[in-house]
Design a protein around this motif. Structure first.
Motif, PDB file in Angstrom:
ATOM      1  N   ARG A 204       5.488  19.607  32.926  1.00  0.00           N
ATOM      2  CA  ARG A 204       6.849  19.998  32.564  1.00  0.00           C
ATOM      3  C   ARG A 204       7.846  19.717  33.684  1.00  0.00           C
ATOM      4  O   ARG A 204       9.061  19.756  33.469  1.00  0.00           O
ATOM      5  CB  ARG A 204       6.893  21.485  32.200  1.00  0.00           C
ATOM      6  CG  ARG A 204       6.193  21.814  30.881  1.00  0.00           C
ATOM      7  CD  ARG A 204       6.112  23.304  30.658  1.00  0.00           C
ATOM      8  NE  ARG A 204       5.425  23.607  29.398  1.00  0.00           N
ATOM      9  CZ  ARG A 204       5.060  24.832  29.017  1.00  0.00           C
ATOM     10  NH1 ARG A 204       5.337  25.869  29.804  1.00  0.00           N
ATOM     11  NH2 ARG A 204       4.437  25.019  27.874  1.00  0.00           N
ATOM     12  N   HIS A 205       7.330  19.430  34.879  1.00  0.00           N
ATOM     13  CA  HIS A 205       8.210  19.257  36.037  1.00  0.00           C
ATOM     14  C   HIS A 205       8.157  17.856  36.636  1.00  0.00           C
ATOM     15  O   HIS A 205       9.137  17.412  37.252  1.00  0.00           O
ATOM     16  CB  HIS A 205       7.862  20.283  37.119  1.00  0.00           C
ATOM     17  CG  HIS A 205       8.078  21.704  36.698  1.00  0.00           C
ATOM     18  ND1 HIS A 205       9.297  22.321  36.762  1.00  0.00           N
ATOM     19  CD2 HIS A 205       7.223  22.628  36.180  1.00  0.00           C
ATOM     20  CE1 HIS A 205       9.199  23.565  36.311  1.00  0.00           C
ATOM     21  NE2 HIS A 205       7.948  23.778  35.953  1.00  0.00           N
ATOM     22  N   VAL A 206       7.025  17.177  36.512  1.00  0.00           N
ATOM     23  CA  VAL A 206       6.901  15.826  37.068  1.00  0.00           C
ATOM     24  C   VAL A 206       6.229  14.932  36.029  1.00  0.00           C
ATOM     25  O   VAL A 206       5.426  15.411  35.220  1.00  0.00           O
ATOM     26  CB  VAL A 206       6.082  15.823  38.383  1.00  0.00           C
ATOM     27  CG1 VAL A 206       6.766  16.651  39.453  1.00  0.00           C
ATOM     28  CG2 VAL A 206       4.662  16.313  38.150  1.00  0.00           C
ATOM     29  N   PRO A 207       6.543  13.619  36.031  1.00  0.00           N
ATOM     30  CA  PRO A 207       5.924  12.694  35.075  1.00  0.00           C
ATOM     31  C   PRO A 207       4.437  12.512  35.375  1.00  0.00           C
ATOM     32  O   PRO A 207       4.062  12.188  36.510  1.00  0.00           O
ATOM     33  CB  PRO A 207       6.697  11.387  35.283  1.00  0.00           C
ATOM     34  CG  PRO A 207       7.936  11.767  36.036  1.00  0.00           C
ATOM     35  CD  PRO A 207       7.578  12.950  36.860  1.00  0.00           C
TER      36      PRO A 207
ATOM     37  N   ASP B  73      -3.895  24.529  31.369  1.00  0.00           N
ATOM     38  CA  ASP B  73      -2.598  25.170  31.601  1.00  0.00           C
ATOM     39  C   ASP B  73      -1.882  24.587  32.804  1.00  0.00           C
ATOM     40  O   ASP B  73      -0.654  24.458  32.806  1.00  0.00           O
ATOM     41  CB  ASP B  73      -2.772  26.677  31.780  1.00  0.00           C
ATOM     42  CG  ASP B  73      -2.969  27.394  30.456  1.00  0.00           C
ATOM     43  OD1 ASP B  73      -2.923  26.726  29.403  1.00  0.00           O
ATOM     44  OD2 ASP B  73      -3.173  28.624  30.466  1.00  0.00           O
ATOM     45  N   ILE B  74      -2.641  24.256  33.846  1.00  0.00           N
ATOM     46  CA  ILE B  74      -2.026  23.665  35.037  1.00  0.00           C
ATOM     47  C   ILE B  74      -1.453  22.294  34.694  1.00  0.00           C
ATOM     48  O   ILE B  74      -0.339  21.945  35.092  1.00  0.00           O
ATOM     49  CB  ILE B  74      -3.043  23.574  36.180  1.00  0.00           C
ATOM     50  CG1 ILE B  74      -3.273  24.950  36.782  1.00  0.00           C
ATOM     51  CG2 ILE B  74      -2.577  22.611  37.261  1.00  0.00           C
ATOM     52  CD1 ILE B  74      -2.064  25.559  37.447  1.00  0.00           C
ATOM     53  N   ALA B  75      -2.213  21.508  33.955  1.00  0.00           N
ATOM     54  CA  ALA B  75      -1.710  20.194  33.550  1.00  0.00           C
ATOM     55  C   ALA B  75      -0.421  20.339  32.745  1.00  0.00           C
ATOM     56  O   ALA B  75       0.532  19.572  32.925  1.00  0.00           O
ATOM     57  CB  ALA B  75      -2.776  19.467  32.740  1.00  0.00           C
TER      58      ALA B  75
ATOM     59  N   ALA C  22      -5.133  26.141  21.079  1.00  0.00           N
ATOM     60  CA  ALA C  22      -3.691  26.298  21.325  1.00  0.00           C
ATOM     61  C   ALA C  22      -3.402  26.081  22.809  1.00  0.00           C
ATOM     62  O   ALA C  22      -4.176  26.456  23.681  1.00  0.00           O
ATOM     63  CB  ALA C  22      -3.231  27.680  20.905  1.00  0.00           C
ATOM     64  N   THR C  23      -2.268  25.445  23.088  1.00  0.00           N
ATOM     65  CA  THR C  23      -1.880  25.183  24.469  1.00  0.00           C
ATOM     66  C   THR C  23      -0.875  26.243  24.936  1.00  0.00           C
ATOM     67  O   THR C  23      -0.378  27.044  24.155  1.00  0.00           O
ATOM     68  CB  THR C  23      -1.270  23.787  24.619  1.00  0.00           C
ATOM     69  OG1 THR C  23      -0.151  23.682  23.722  1.00  0.00           O
ATOM     70  CG2 THR C  23      -2.294  22.720  24.272  1.00  0.00           C
ATOM     71  N   LEU C  24      -0.573  26.178  26.208  1.00  0.00           N
ATOM     72  CA  LEU C  24       0.355  27.142  26.804  1.00  0.00           C
ATOM     73  C   LEU C  24       1.722  27.036  26.142  1.00  0.00           C
ATOM     74  O   LEU C  24       2.320  25.952  26.112  1.00  0.00           O
ATOM     75  CB  LEU C  24       0.476  26.867  28.309  1.00  0.00           C
ATOM     76  CG  LEU C  24       1.412  27.761  29.109  1.00  0.00           C
ATOM     77  CD1 LEU C  24       0.852  29.182  29.157  1.00  0.00           C
ATOM     78  CD2 LEU C  24       1.592  27.211  30.516  1.00  0.00           C
ATOM     79  N   PRO C  25       2.251  28.137  25.601  1.00  0.00           N
ATOM     80  CA  PRO C  25       3.567  28.074  24.943  1.00  0.00           C
ATOM     81  C   PRO C  25       4.680  27.891  25.963  1.00  0.00           C
ATOM     82  O   PRO C  25       4.513  28.146  27.151  1.00  0.00           O
ATOM     83  CB  PRO C  25       3.664  29.423  24.226  1.00  0.00           C
ATOM     84  CG  PRO C  25       2.779  30.338  25.009  1.00  0.00           C
ATOM     85  CD  PRO C  25       1.646  29.477  25.520  1.00  0.00           C
ATOM     86  N   GLU C  26       5.816  27.465  25.464  1.00  0.00           N
ATOM     87  CA  GLU C  26       6.989  27.295  26.335  1.00  0.00           C
ATOM     88  C   GLU C  26       7.454  28.642  26.837  1.00  0.00           C
ATOM     89  O   GLU C  26       7.421  29.624  26.106  1.00  0.00           O
ATOM     90  CB  GLU C  26       8.120  26.624  25.553  1.00  0.00           C
ATOM     91  CG  GLU C  26       7.825  25.165  25.188  1.00  0.00           C
ATOM     92  CD  GLU C  26       7.922  24.223  26.361  1.00  0.00           C
ATOM     93  OE1 GLU C  26       8.450  24.645  27.418  1.00  0.00           O
ATOM     94  OE2 GLU C  26       7.481  23.076  26.232  1.00  0.00           O
TER      95      GLU C  26
END
Length: 308
Positions: free
Chosen positions: A255-258, A248-250, A304-308
């Motif tokens: 979502r904020h930095v490349p 989840d941290i990744a 499943a990954t963290l949803p938007e």
């Protein structure tokens, strides 16, 4: 009169007699037989040392003492019915209260956005307070009522006196700045251990991965230790550092930095993310609603990954 000698059931009989002025009608109203109602009236007269209700024509009229007592008895009976005997409930739409939730900073960014969207429509006056505490203080906070729920990875709460509910399973991912040329798509174990690592210990806790590596006798080259996962947003970009973090941290940082993801040279351990509550809150209607909301919003299927 000693309050310990007062039978509250007798107050129900008194209240009904004050309203119906008849033994028969009182018996019908409260579901007693006529003899039982007459016996209760006799006990009331004895306890209050007053006739209370005397026959006058076709009715039982109250004495001055009964007229004096009637409003107070009515308030007591109504209060017991309305506030004590009603089943416990919680109305989210009208509730105005605050809940304290134990969670690390990863929980604040992973679990709260979806919950807040639901609160806006279902419980607009409810407030949440995200609380971070050292591992040894989490149980004390739940036991004392300083927090209603703990959401995340809390292995210390897997003990008697606590309930738990699984939300999802996740694992670890190795990440680096997308421009970090020193980090390839994969590493050997030797390269991984020798790389410059950022390690995050929320509230000073040793993380599950630390114990996993230690048990295998593997020691990373740790360049920087942090207390908050979200500091990675500022420290990974432009650096040659790598970090092995929960999935989840990744996802959030990416979502904020490349970022680039590096394949780990070992199979990382699995983390079971759960919510926990103390047994004294098990039947509390508000707590039941709160944990139901967190479960509905944050439960995920395997993979499943963290949803938007």
């Amino acid at each position: 009169m000693d309050i310990r000698e007062v039978d509250l059931n007798l107050l129900v009989v008194f209240d009904a007699m004050a309203r119906h002025r008849s033994v028969n009608r009182t018996a019908e109203a409260i579901g007693l037989s006529q003899p039982a109602t007459s016996a209760a009236l006799a006990r009331l007269r004895s306890q209050f040392d007053d006739a209370l209700f005397v026959r006058a024509g076709a009715q039982m009229e109250p004495t001055p003492r009964a007229l004096e007592l009637a409003p107070a008895v009515r308030r007591v009976v109504d209060t017991i019915r309305a506030e004590i005997l009603q089943p416990a409930g919680f109305e989210p739409a009208s509730a105005q209260r605050s809940f304290a939730i134990l969670m690390p900073d990863i929980g604040e960014v992973a679990f709260l956005p979806g919950v807040l969207r639901r609160l806006r429509h279902e419980a607009p006056h409810v407030k949440l307070q995200a609380v971070s505490k050292p591992r040894e203080a989490a149980a004390a906070a739940l036991e004392a009522g300083d927090a209603e729920l703990a959401v995340g990875f809390f292995p210390d709460l897997q003990k008697a006196g606590y309930f738990q509910q699984a939300l999802f399973k996740t694992s670890y991912v190795c990440i680096a700045c997308a421009r970090n040329d020193a980090a390839g798509a994969r590493m050997t174990l030797k390269q991984y251990l020798a790389a410059r690592h950022i390690v995050v210990h929320p509230d000073g806790r040793e993380h599950f991965l630390d114990r996993f590596l230690e048990d295998k006798g593997w020691h990373r080259h740790v360049t920087l230790e942090l207390s908050h996962f979200m500091s990675l947003l500022a420290l990974l970009p432009g650096s040659d550092l790598i970090a092995t973090v929960p999935q989840d941290i990744a996802t959030v940082v990416g979502r904020h930095v490349p970022l680039k993801t590096i394949e780990l040279p070992f199979k990382p351990p699995t983390i079971q993310v759960q919510q926990y509550w103390h047994r004294r809150m098990q039947d509390d209607a508000a707590n039941r609603w709160l944990r139901g909301l967190f479960y509905e919003v944050n439960r995920r299927d395997a993979g499943a990954t963290l949803p938007e």
